[in-house]
Motif scaffolding. Structure first.
Motif, PDB file in Angstrom:
ATOM      1  N   ALA A  57      -1.702  33.711   4.977  1.00 41.04           N
ATOM      2  CA  ALA A  57      -1.407  33.709   6.418  1.00 41.04           C
ATOM      3  C   ALA A  57      -0.130  34.478   6.700  1.00 41.04           C
ATOM      4  N   ASP A  58       0.883  34.321   5.841  1.00 35.90           N
ATOM      5  CA  ASP A  58       2.135  35.052   6.017  1.00 35.90           C
ATOM      6  C   ASP A  58       1.917  36.551   5.873  1.00 35.90           C
ATOM      7  N   LEU A  59       1.074  36.942   4.918  1.00 37.25           N
ATOM      8  CA  LEU A  59       0.775  38.353   4.725  1.00 37.25           C
ATOM      9  C   LEU A  59       0.112  38.934   5.975  1.00 37.25           C
ATOM     10  N   ILE A  60      -0.840  38.218   6.533  1.00 36.86           N
ATOM     11  CA  ILE A  60      -1.512  38.665   7.753  1.00 36.86           C
ATOM     12  C   ILE A  60      -0.517  38.737   8.904  1.00 36.86           C
ATOM     13  N   TYR A  61       0.338  37.732   9.005  1.00 38.70           N
ATOM     14  CA  TYR A  61       1.372  37.689  10.053  1.00 38.70           C
ATOM     15  C   TYR A  61       2.249  38.934  10.003  1.00 38.70           C
ATOM     16  N   ASN A  62       2.581  39.379   8.798  1.00 39.30           N
ATOM     17  CA  ASN A  62       3.499  40.506   8.627  1.00 39.30           C
ATOM     18  C   ASN A  62       2.830  41.872   8.715  1.00 39.30           C
ATOM     19  N   THR A  63       1.517  41.945   8.513  1.00 41.80           N
ATOM     20  CA  THR A  63       0.877  43.257   8.376  1.00 41.80           C
ATOM     21  C   THR A  63      -0.249  43.536   9.363  1.00 41.80           C
ATOM     22  N   CYS A  64      -0.834  42.524   9.966  1.00 43.46           N
ATOM     23  CA  CYS A  64      -2.064  42.719  10.750  1.00 43.46           C
ATOM     24  C   CYS A  64      -1.844  42.395  12.225  1.00 43.46           C
ATOM     25  N   GLU A  65      -0.974  43.147  12.873  1.00 40.95           N
ATOM     26  CA  GLU A  65      -0.626  42.895  14.262  1.00 40.95           C
ATOM     27  C   GLU A  65      -1.848  42.973  15.178  1.00 40.95           C
ATOM     28  N   ARG A  66      -2.676  43.988  14.999  1.00 40.71           N
ATOM     29  CA  ARG A  66      -3.823  44.175  15.893  1.00 40.71           C
ATOM     30  C   ARG A  66      -4.842  43.046  15.740  1.00 40.71           C
ATOM     31  N   ALA A  67      -5.085  42.626  14.499  1.00 34.77           N
ATOM     32  CA  ALA A  67      -6.049  41.548  14.258  1.00 34.77           C
ATOM     33  C   ALA A  67      -5.560  40.237  14.861  1.00 34.77           C
ATOM     34  N   ILE A  68      -4.264  39.980  14.757  1.00 36.54           N
ATOM     35  CA  ILE A  68      -3.700  38.756  15.338  1.00 36.54           C
ATOM     36  C   ILE A  68      -3.856  38.774  16.854  1.00 36.54           C
ATOM     37  N   GLU A  69      -3.526  39.909  17.477  1.00 39.08           N
ATOM     38  CA  GLU A  69      -3.658  40.020  18.927  1.00 39.08           C
ATOM     39  C   GLU A  69      -5.108  39.805  19.355  1.00 39.08           C
ATOM     40  N   GLU A  70      -6.034  40.426  18.651  1.00 41.48           N
ATOM     41  CA  GLU A  70      -7.435  40.339  19.035  1.00 41.48           C
ATOM     42  C   GLU A  70      -7.997  38.941  18.797  1.00 41.48           C
ATOM     43  N   PHE A  71      -7.637  38.317  17.663  1.00 41.19           N
ATOM     44  CA  PHE A  71      -8.118  36.974  17.389  1.00 41.19           C
ATOM     45  C   PHE A  71      -7.582  35.996  18.434  1.00 41.19           C
ATOM     46  N   GLY A  72      -6.330  36.186  18.843  1.00 40.65           N
ATOM     47  CA  GLY A  72      -5.760  35.320  19.874  1.00 40.65           C
ATOM     48  C   GLY A  72      -6.534  35.393  21.168  1.00 40.65           C
ATOM     49  N   ARG A  73      -7.005  36.601  21.523  1.00 43.42           N
ATOM     50  CA  ARG A  73      -7.801  36.752  22.739  1.00 43.42           C
ATOM     51  C   ARG A  73      -9.210  36.194  22.562  1.00 43.42           C
ATOM     52  N   VAL A  74      -9.813  36.456  21.405  1.00 40.88           N
ATOM     53  CA  VAL A  74     -11.187  36.005  21.148  1.00 40.88           C
ATOM     54  C   VAL A  74     -11.265  34.491  21.087  1.00 40.88           C
ATOM     55  N   TYR A  75     -10.229  33.867  20.560  1.00 39.99           N
ATOM     56  CA  TYR A  75     -10.271  32.415  20.373  1.00 39.99           C
ATOM     57  C   TYR A  75     -10.326  31.672  21.702  1.00 39.99           C
ATOM     58  N   LYS A  76      -9.821  32.297  22.764  1.00 39.90           N
ATOM     59  CA  LYS A  76      -9.896  31.668  24.084  1.00 39.90           C
ATOM     60  C   LYS A  76     -11.307  31.725  24.652  1.00 39.90           C
ATOM     61  N   ASN A  77     -12.057  32.784  24.306  1.00 40.10           N
ATOM     62  CA  ASN A  77     -13.435  32.956  24.792  1.00 40.10           C
ATOM     63  C   ASN A  77     -14.307  33.429  23.632  1.00 40.10           C
ATOM     64  N   PRO A  78     -14.655  32.521  22.731  1.00 46.84           N
ATOM     65  CA  PRO A  78     -15.340  32.919  21.496  1.00 46.84           C
ATOM     66  C   PRO A  78     -16.767  33.415  21.707  1.00 46.84           C
ATOM     67  N   GLU A  79     -17.091  34.495  20.988  1.00 46.37           N
ATOM     68  CA  GLU A  79     -18.445  35.035  20.913  1.00 46.37           C
ATOM     69  C   GLU A  79     -18.667  35.513  19.488  1.00 46.37           C
ATOM     70  N   VAL A  80     -19.922  35.438  19.008  1.00 46.13           N
ATOM     71  CA  VAL A  80     -20.222  35.791  17.622  1.00 46.13           C
ATOM     72  C   VAL A  80     -19.798  37.224  17.325  1.00 46.13           C
ATOM     73  N   ASN A  81     -20.189  38.143  18.162  1.00 48.50           N
ATOM     74  CA  ASN A  81     -19.892  39.555  17.884  1.00 48.50           C
ATOM     75  C   ASN A  81     -18.389  39.828  17.897  1.00 48.50           C
ATOM     76  N   LYS A  82     -17.644  39.086  18.710  1.00 48.15           N
ATOM     77  CA  LYS A  82     -16.197  39.282  18.750  1.00 48.15           C
ATOM     78  C   LYS A  82     -15.530  38.751  17.482  1.00 48.15           C
ATOM     79  N   PHE A  83     -16.045  37.648  16.925  1.00 46.81           N
ATOM     80  CA  PHE A  83     -15.531  37.153  15.649  1.00 46.81           C
ATOM     81  C   PHE A  83     -15.751  38.200  14.562  1.00 46.81           C
ATOM     82  N   THR A  84     -16.893  38.873  14.608  1.00 45.19           N
ATOM     83  CA  THR A  84     -17.203  39.921  13.633  1.00 45.19           C
ATOM     84  C   THR A  84     -16.267  41.111  13.813  1.00 45.19           C
ATOM     85  N   GLN A  85     -16.008  41.498  15.048  1.00 50.42           N
ATOM     86  CA  GLN A  85     -15.117  42.623  15.325  1.00 50.42           C
ATOM     87  C   GLN A  85     -13.701  42.359  14.824  1.00 50.42           C
ATOM     88  N   VAL A  86     -13.238  41.108  14.979  1.00 51.97           N
ATOM     89  CA  VAL A  86     -11.904  40.761  14.480  1.00 51.97           C
ATOM     90  C   VAL A  86     -11.868  40.885  12.960  1.00 51.97           C
TER      91      VAL A  86
END
Length: 380
Positions: A129-158
């Motif tokens: 989790a720390d590695l992702i926190y430090n290196t995957c800014e775009r994935a964190i931003e996108e997962f944060g948005r997807v988690y509010k309105n989850p859809e299967v295809n969006k989980f795959t995109q993240v």
């Protein structure tokens, strides 16, 4: 001897983990022997009458706006500290997204590259989790948005975005391990959706319920180690979680045929039931001076953490608070094995806290904390 704990929270932004103005969520409380709780309550009442007699109740968001208000809050904490023991959990929301990514895509049930025993290796999972926190800014931003309105295809995109970022930073093996979740996206979505639906008012989509569970585990562990007879919890009224908190509490409080204590990789203990913490109820803060004190305490913890994280100027009274409460409690928890606190946060934030306390001379950059992970799952 019976005890009461009075608690409140700060930084509630619901399912929005990406609110730049509220990077932390805090749940804190004051534990006091029941037979002298009236003394602590009278101290809070006297404090309010002396400093804020015109106010209906004490609110940290109002009191802490000035250095004088922060000074007054420190005075309050010293006074009730004669009778009460403070507890708190601080959760860094952005790190919690990274941890949720690990929980979602590295679940052995939904990833064919993960051994089942890795579920309990929480130290390794926190490192990921720390590695992702430090290196995957775009994935964190996108997962944060997807988690509010989850859809299967969006989980795959993240997941695709996450693996792309890991590959870009050279963590190709870890990216391959995450790819083991591709064949389970429908099941991942169904589990996430069912968990969200299980508790009312989207409680599982927020940090409130998971941190509440961490908090009651913290109190139960402490109460067991020092052999308290009985603890009763009083939480400020909160309409959104009026049903979810008691339901979660009762799940642990219910008698079970088999009780167990699970010790994780880093020594953290997970208890299956509550033996000391006997009850929890909601109380209006207007009727409870100690819940008002918990509100001020949670607000100060949140304010201090936020200013440290955002590199903002820290007032002299905030520095005193940080040294006494943050530094003091963290050190005591390490020295005697009695945990009074829990930090659900990145190593970067911990370093920032240490720097703010003068425990380290130089603050490392986030980039300097990135290292190629050596996880046991690579050998599977």
């Amino acid at each position: 001897m019976n005890f009461n704990i009075y608690c409140d929270e700060s930084g509630n932004s619901g399912g929005n983990y990406l609110d730049p103005q509220q990077p932390f969520y805090v749940l804190s409380g004051w534990l006091v022997p029941q037979n002298i709780s009236y003394r602590a309550k009278n101290r809070v009442k006297h404090f309010k009458d002396s400093y804020y007699g015109e106010k209906e109740e004490l609110k940290g968001s109002e009191i802490l706006r000035s250095n004088i208000g922060q000074h007054n809050a420190n005075t309050l904490f010293r006074e009730i500290g004669e009778y009460c023991t403070p507890f708190y959990v601080i959760a860094e929301k952005r790190y919690c997204i990274a941890a949720k990514i690990v929980e979602t895509y590295l679940d052995p049930i939904h990833n064919n590259k993960i051994p089942m025993e890795h579920t309990w290796k929480n130290a390794e999972r926190k490192d990921i989790a720390d590695l992702i926190y430090n290196t995957c800014e775009r994935a964190i931003e996108e997962f944060g948005r997807v988690y509010k309105n989850p859809e299967v295809n969006k989980f795959t995109q993240v997941l695709e975005l996450l693996i792309e970022e890991l590959n870009e930073k050279g963590f190709i093996e870890l990216g391959k391990i995450f790819s083991g979740a591709y064949d389970y996206m429908d099941a991942i979505f169904e589990e996430e959706f069912s968990m969200i639906e299980y508790f009312p008012n989207n409680a599982m989509r927020t940090l409130n319920l998971p941190i509440f569970i961490s908090f009651i585990q913290l109190i139960e562990e402490f109460s067991t180690k020092v052999d308290l007879k009985k603890v009763s919890m009083y939480h400020d009224n909160t309409k959104q979680f009026y049903k979810a908190y008691p339901e979660a509490f009762n799940w642990y409080a219910a008698k079970k045929k088999e009780d167990f204590k699970l010790v994780l990789q880093n020594g953290q203990v997970i208890l299956s039931s509550l033996k000391k913490l006997k009850s929890m109820s909601f109380t209006d803060s207007l009727d409870s001076p100690l819940i008002q004190a918990a509100d001020v305490f949670a607000s100060f913890l949140n304010m201090y953490s936020t200013r440290v994280m955002m590199d903002k100027k820290i007032s002299p009274e905030s520095k005193k608070f940080g040294k006494l409460v943050i530094g003091g409690l963290l050190q005591s928890s390490k020295s005697d094995g009695l945990r009074l606190t829990d930090l659900v946060s990145s190593k970067y934030f911990v370093k920032k806290l240490a720097f703010s306390q003068g425990l380290i001379d130089e603050l490392p950059s986030k980039e300097s904390l990135i290292e190629y992970p050596r996880f046991s799952l690579y050998s599977m």
